[in-house]
Write a protein that holds these residues in place. Structure first.
Motif, PDB file in Angstrom:
ATOM      1  N   TRP A  33       0.825  -1.212   0.000  1.00 28.44           N
ATOM      2  CA  TRP A  33       0.000   0.000   0.000  1.00 28.44           C
ATOM      3  C   TRP A  33       0.858   1.262   0.000  1.00 28.44           C
ATOM      4  O   TRP A  33       1.824   1.372   0.758  1.00 28.44           O
ATOM      5  CB  TRP A  33      -0.915   0.001   1.233  1.00 28.44           C
ATOM      6  CG  TRP A  33      -1.802   1.202   1.305  1.00 28.44           C
ATOM      7  CD1 TRP A  33      -2.810   1.532   0.453  1.00 28.44           C
ATOM      8  CD2 TRP A  33      -1.766   2.228   2.296  1.00 28.44           C
ATOM      9  NE1 TRP A  33      -3.406   2.704   0.849  1.00 28.44           N
ATOM     10  CE2 TRP A  33      -2.776   3.149   1.982  1.00 28.44           C
ATOM     11  CE3 TRP A  33      -0.965   2.461   3.424  1.00 28.44           C
ATOM     12  CZ2 TRP A  33      -3.025   4.284   2.743  1.00 28.44           C
ATOM     13  CZ3 TRP A  33      -1.209   3.599   4.188  1.00 28.44           C
ATOM     14  CH2 TRP A  33      -2.227   4.492   3.850  1.00 28.44           C
ATOM     15  N   ILE A  34       0.502   2.197  -0.857  1.00 28.53           N
ATOM     16  CA  ILE A  34       1.161   3.512  -0.883  1.00 28.53           C
ATOM     17  C   ILE A  34       0.241   4.509  -0.204  1.00 28.53           C
ATOM     18  O   ILE A  34      -0.942   4.621  -0.564  1.00 28.53           O
ATOM     19  CB  ILE A  34       1.388   3.979  -2.340  1.00 28.53           C
ATOM     20  CG1 ILE A  34       2.272   2.994  -3.086  1.00 28.53           C
ATOM     21  CG2 ILE A  34       1.991   5.365  -2.371  1.00 28.53           C
ATOM     22  CD1 ILE A  34       2.500   3.413  -4.522  1.00 28.53           C
ATOM     23  N   ASP A  35       0.782   5.265   0.742  1.00 29.99           N
ATOM     24  CA  ASP A  35      -0.011   6.317   1.398  1.00 29.99           C
ATOM     25  C   ASP A  35       0.009   7.555   0.496  1.00 29.99           C
ATOM     26  O   ASP A  35       0.755   8.506   0.715  1.00 29.99           O
ATOM     27  CB  ASP A  35       0.576   6.622   2.775  1.00 29.99           C
ATOM     28  CG  ASP A  35      -0.312   7.588   3.552  1.00 29.99           C
ATOM     29  OD1 ASP A  35      -1.336   8.040   2.991  1.00 29.99           O
ATOM     30  OD2 ASP A  35       0.031   7.908   4.694  1.00 29.99           O
ATOM     31  N   PHE A  36      -0.826   7.494  -0.518  1.00 30.11           N
ATOM     32  CA  PHE A  36      -0.847   8.508  -1.581  1.00 30.11           C
ATOM     33  C   PHE A  36      -1.484   9.805  -1.090  1.00 30.11           C
ATOM     34  O   PHE A  36      -0.974  10.898  -1.306  1.00 30.11           O
ATOM     35  CB  PHE A  36      -1.640   7.934  -2.765  1.00 30.11           C
ATOM     36  CG  PHE A  36      -1.684   8.793  -3.998  1.00 30.11           C
ATOM     37  CD1 PHE A  36      -0.710   8.671  -4.972  1.00 30.11           C
ATOM     38  CD2 PHE A  36      -2.709   9.701  -4.197  1.00 30.11           C
ATOM     39  CE1 PHE A  36      -0.750   9.452  -6.125  1.00 30.11           C
ATOM     40  CE2 PHE A  36      -2.759  10.483  -5.345  1.00 30.11           C
ATOM     41  CZ  PHE A  36      -1.778  10.357  -6.312  1.00 30.11           C
ATOM     42  N   PHE A  37      -2.643   9.672  -0.417  1.00 30.49           N
ATOM     43  CA  PHE A  37      -3.412  10.862  -0.035  1.00 30.49           C
ATOM     44  C   PHE A  37      -2.914  11.482   1.274  1.00 30.49           C
ATOM     45  O   PHE A  37      -3.023  12.678   1.469  1.00 30.49           O
ATOM     46  CB  PHE A  37      -4.900  10.506   0.119  1.00 30.49           C
ATOM     47  CG  PHE A  37      -5.523  10.072  -1.175  1.00 30.49           C
ATOM     48  CD1 PHE A  37      -5.872  11.000  -2.147  1.00 30.49           C
ATOM     49  CD2 PHE A  37      -5.749   8.726  -1.451  1.00 30.49           C
ATOM     50  CE1 PHE A  37      -6.433  10.615  -3.347  1.00 30.49           C
ATOM     51  CE2 PHE A  37      -6.310   8.325  -2.653  1.00 30.49           C
ATOM     52  CZ  PHE A  37      -6.655   9.269  -3.596  1.00 30.49           C
ATOM     53  N   GLY A  38      -2.388  10.667   2.189  1.00 32.36           N
ATOM     54  CA  GLY A  38      -1.930  11.165   3.490  1.00 32.36           C
ATOM     55  C   GLY A  38      -0.542  11.768   3.390  1.00 32.36           C
ATOM     56  O   GLY A  38      -0.372  12.984   3.261  1.00 32.36           O
ATOM     57  N   LYS A  39       0.446  10.895   3.396  1.00 31.76           N
ATOM     58  CA  LYS A  39       1.839  11.370   3.382  1.00 31.76           C
ATOM     59  C   LYS A  39       2.313  11.771   1.993  1.00 31.76           C
ATOM     60  O   LYS A  39       3.381  12.345   1.843  1.00 31.76           O
ATOM     61  CB  LYS A  39       2.765  10.249   3.867  1.00 31.76           C
ATOM     62  CG  LYS A  39       2.577   9.863   5.314  1.00 31.76           C
ATOM     63  CD  LYS A  39       3.783   9.026   5.773  1.00 31.76           C
ATOM     64  CE  LYS A  39       3.566   8.409   7.138  1.00 31.76           C
ATOM     65  NZ  LYS A  39       3.314   6.973   7.102  1.00 31.76           N
ATOM     66  N   GLY A  40       1.578  11.391   0.966  1.00 32.50           N
ATOM     67  CA  GLY A  40       2.051  11.647  -0.399  1.00 32.50           C
ATOM     68  C   GLY A  40       3.366  10.915  -0.628  1.00 32.50           C
ATOM     69  O   GLY A  40       4.334  11.467  -1.175  1.00 32.50           O
ATOM     70  N   GLU A  41       3.358   9.648  -0.212  1.00 31.60           N
ATOM     71  CA  GLU A  41       4.582   8.835  -0.212  1.00 31.60           C
ATOM     72  C   GLU A  41       5.297   8.798  -1.565  1.00 31.60           C
ATOM     73  O   GLU A  41       6.527   8.771  -1.641  1.00 31.60           O
ATOM     74  CB  GLU A  41       4.152   7.413   0.183  1.00 31.60           C
ATOM     75  CG  GLU A  41       5.230   6.541   0.703  1.00 31.60           C
ATOM     76  CD  GLU A  41       4.653   5.165   1.044  1.00 31.60           C
ATOM     77  OE1 GLU A  41       3.474   5.065   1.472  1.00 31.60           O
ATOM     78  OE2 GLU A  41       5.391   4.193   0.850  1.00 31.60           O
ATOM     79  N   GLN A  42       4.476   8.832  -2.633  1.00 31.55           N
ATOM     80  CA  GLN A  42       5.056   8.735  -3.983  1.00 31.55           C
ATOM     81  C   GLN A  42       5.916   9.949  -4.349  1.00 31.55           C
ATOM     82  O   GLN A  42       6.672   9.914  -5.305  1.00 31.55           O
ATOM     83  CB  GLN A  42       3.936   8.528  -5.020  1.00 31.55           C
ATOM     84  CG  GLN A  42       3.106   9.756  -5.368  1.00 31.55           C
ATOM     85  CD  GLN A  42       2.169  10.214  -4.247  1.00 31.55           C
ATOM     86  OE1 GLN A  42       2.065   9.601  -3.202  1.00 31.55           O
ATOM     87  NE2 GLN A  42       1.465  11.315  -4.479  1.00 31.55           N
ATOM     88  N   ARG A  43       5.744  11.028  -3.566  1.00 27.74           N
ATOM     89  CA  ARG A  43       6.531  12.251  -3.867  1.00 27.74           C
ATOM     90  C   ARG A  43       7.762  12.375  -2.977  1.00 27.74           C
ATOM     91  O   ARG A  43       8.504  13.347  -3.094  1.00 27.74           O
ATOM     92  CB  ARG A  43       5.639  13.489  -3.712  1.00 27.74           C
ATOM     93  CG  ARG A  43       4.518  13.472  -4.730  1.00 27.74           C
ATOM     94  CD  ARG A  43       3.702  14.732  -4.792  1.00 27.74           C
ATOM     95  NE  ARG A  43       2.622  14.550  -5.754  1.00 27.74           N
ATOM     96  CZ  ARG A  43       1.704  15.447  -6.041  1.00 27.74           C
ATOM     97  NH1 ARG A  43       1.727  16.613  -5.426  1.00 27.74           N
ATOM     98  NH2 ARG A  43       0.772  15.187  -6.927  1.00 27.74           N
ATOM     99  N   THR A  44       7.972  11.414  -2.081  1.00 27.22           N
ATOM    100  CA  THR A  44       9.120  11.526  -1.168  1.00 27.22           C
ATOM    101  C   THR A  44      10.410  11.135  -1.893  1.00 27.22           C
ATOM    102  O   THR A  44      10.395  10.308  -2.814  1.00 27.22           O
ATOM    103  CB  THR A  44       8.940  10.603   0.064  1.00 27.22           C
ATOM    104  OG1 THR A  44       8.852   9.249  -0.401  1.00 27.22           O
ATOM    105  CG2 THR A  44       7.703  10.959   0.864  1.00 27.22           C
ATOM    106  N   PRO A  45      11.528  11.726  -1.448  1.00 29.51           N
ATOM    107  CA  PRO A  45      12.816  11.345  -2.051  1.00 29.51           C
ATOM    108  C   PRO A  45      13.065   9.841  -1.928  1.00 29.51           C
ATOM    109  O   PRO A  45      13.609   9.220  -2.843  1.00 29.51           O
ATOM    110  CB  PRO A  45      13.832  12.150  -1.230  1.00 29.51           C
ATOM    111  CG  PRO A  45      13.065  13.300  -0.678  1.00 29.51           C
ATOM    112  CD  PRO A  45      11.661  12.816  -0.464  1.00 29.51           C
TER     113      PRO A  45
END
Ligand SMILES: N[C@@H](CCC(=O)N[C@@H](CS)C(=O)NCC(=O)O)C(=O)O
Length: 214
Positions: A33-45
């Motif tokens: 699972w990617i925390d897309f809406f919460g942490k915006g994990e996909q945008r982290t370095p």
């Protein structure tokens, strides 16, 4: 550990294409699972370094391989499994043609439209939504016409072109504010045909994270 791991989240039609294919071919797979809406994990370095430099879901992990872009992943799975594979050069090119059209103009517009209307804070600007809706209507009409003369996108058999194009189309009509199936009868019949394939599941059942904030 399962043979395949898929970085995904329930609200992603882009990821659904791959989750659905994995299920339909009976692959041994598990979601990450990617925390897309919460942490915006996909945008982290960290995500961009370790998972996908493009900062997107889906990503398929298979052994040492990490693949992104659903069209690439569908092609990979079709070549490995022999299922939903286009046959011969003409069909391979035709599948690619529809997958690119889909990524850009069908689900490529449906995804952002639904996001801006449903999940974005603040919600999308009316002019932007209006622009996207115009493009969506045009693209869906093209797909509907194609499906008026044949059961699947490339002819009598379902292929990866179909699995790409269904991406956002099973999500509830309320999330779009219009009903794709009710407005396009050939798309509606095709969605039922894909749904009848053994192993089909709804995106909210197949991938983790629905409902949001639960
Ligand atoms: N063409 C890509 C599209 C992937 C895509 O846009 N995924 C969205 C999630 S549904 C994403 O990760 N967006 C990145 C962001 O908004 O930060 C594919 O088919 O894999």
């Amino acid at each position: 550990m399962s043979e395949y791991q898929l970085y995904c989240f329930a609200q992603s039609g882009n990821a659904y294409r791959v989750a659905l294919m994995l299920n339909l071919i009976g692959a041994d797979w598990e979601p990450i699972w990617i925390d897309f809406f919460g942490k915006g994990e996909q945008r982290t370095p960290a995500y961009r370094t370790e998972v996908n430099e493009m900062g997107e879901a889906p990503v398929l992990v298979h052994g040492a391989r990490k693949l992104s872009q659903s069209g690439v992943i569908l092609t990979y799975l079709a070549e490995r499994s022999g299922k939903f594979a286009p046959q011969g050069e003409d069909e391979r090119l035709e599948a690619l043609r529809w997958i690119i059209f889909d990524n850009q103009k069908v689900n490529g517009f449906l995804g952002p439209f639904r996001f801006l209307r449903n999940f974005a804070k603040p919600p999308g600007d009316a002019a932007v939504l209006g622009f996207l809706k115009g493009r969506i209507d045009g693209s869906l009409a093209i797909v509907d016409k194609r499906l008026s003369t044949q059961p699947f996108m490339l002819g009598p058999r379902p292929t990866i072109a179909d699995l790409s194009l269904v991406a956002y189309m099973y999500y509830p009509a309320e999330e779009f504010g219009f009903d794709i199936a009710a407005e396009h009868k050939h798309i509606a019949a095709w969605l039922e045909r894909v749904k009848a394939l053994p192993g089909w599941k709804h995106p909210y059942e197949l991938m983790p994270g629905h409902p949001l904030n639960s």
